[in-house]
Design an enzyme around this catalytic site. Sequence first.
Site: not given
Length: 487
Positions: A261, A295
């Site tokens: 990720e 993010c």
Amino acid sequence: MNIATNPAHSSDGYQSARLLIDGIWLENGDRKTQPLINPATEKAIGVVPHATAQDLDRALEAASRAFPLWRATSPRERGRILKRAAQLMHDRQEEIARLATLEMGKPIAEARLETHFATEEMEWFAEEGRRTYGRVIPGRIGETRFQVVKEPVGPTAGFSAWNFPVGNAARKMGSALAAGCTMIYKPGEEAPASAAAVAQCLLDAGVPAGVIAVVYGVPDFISRHLLASPIIRKISFTGSVAVGQHLIRLASETLKRTTMELGGHAPVLVFDDADQTAALDMSVQRKYRNGGQVCVSPTRFYVQDKSYDAFCAGFAERASKIKLGDGLDPATGMGPLVHGRRRDAIEALVQDATSKGAKLLAGGHRVYNEGFFYAPTVLADVPSDARIMSEEPFGPVAVLNRFSDFDDAVTKANELPYGLAAYAFSNSHKTIAKLSDALEAGMVGINSFNISMPETPFGGVKASGHGSEVGIEGVDAYMVTKTVSIT
């Protein structure tokens, strides 16, 4: 057991972090340490011990020894333990949230919400771990039949950034343990005690010694040591693209499974037919959440021509009203950045953009003489050659540009190699349907920034990584598939 009895904490405030290996919180001894800095004050509040090679070998041996026991524990019992851990996280929410705020600066209200969401994810893993079903397939010859079964992959390693220290810890350890795996977890050194608090809840809930370990230190040293070991069968990483690429290369040498990720540079498309006020209110709130150190943070805002000028003015007005301060102050709307390096990086990106012609509508400067504060910043008409148009800022900067029509908007949204999250605002059903297909991202939010729940997969495409966390996919990532033929 109250969290204050954890060796990483004391009843009167923050204390130094400890390594967790084989069920024991270790004294720092003569290990190398680094100071733990409160980003709101720039003062040291503790130290972080660095794991030695011997520490890591001990953690590996414990994870290997504990794996057969944990694997043999029924999914029902594993689920009971994880649910108890979730309840402990709920009971200790205020103490855990305070740790996250002290360590990385986010407002206490955001830290509470993070802890609450982490609790819900732990509950989800507890329930989903009981549903790792296989299937039976009829054979074609004689009385042969085939069984397809799911089995835990083995001991694993988890690596996470510092920006969601409670949520990342719960997500990594919870999914691995739900699948029947053991895990050695390395959180960001900026927020060690937050992760330790989640681990303490798991231990207090009944997780056996060796099933989890928590280690800190120089990331490259720890990752190289753990990934070189044949004991580790899978790694899960949350962090930057560059570090993810490095870990993939290390994992490839021993063919370990990976879930990555990685970074994002999320676009937001605002069409003329959208509810502009709602889009502005939601965009500003999400842009500066956690100081933009997220993010999936919306960063590249593309607004259709007719609405562009008003949207820029509304964004700057709202951003300018955000109150900066210590995250423990309930009135704080945005805290400091996690460290001075992050503030310096943001400052350099803003200076580069303005030097190339970008308009500074709000912020663009440091705030206060103490703490790593940087004002919520809005840039408009940012040229394509500005670094911030291609480099993820990971900070409190919104970049605004205009677009003409649907094709122009999608081209601009998809032009970067990132593909973690993308957002759009429109009241046209036709436009929404087309956007759902056209946007290249693992998660797409239409008229909303709510793109994640415990039940839904979380992950990206292109340079933003591969694989998913959370949801059914999050548990399945820690399972291997075996086919058994029986005649």
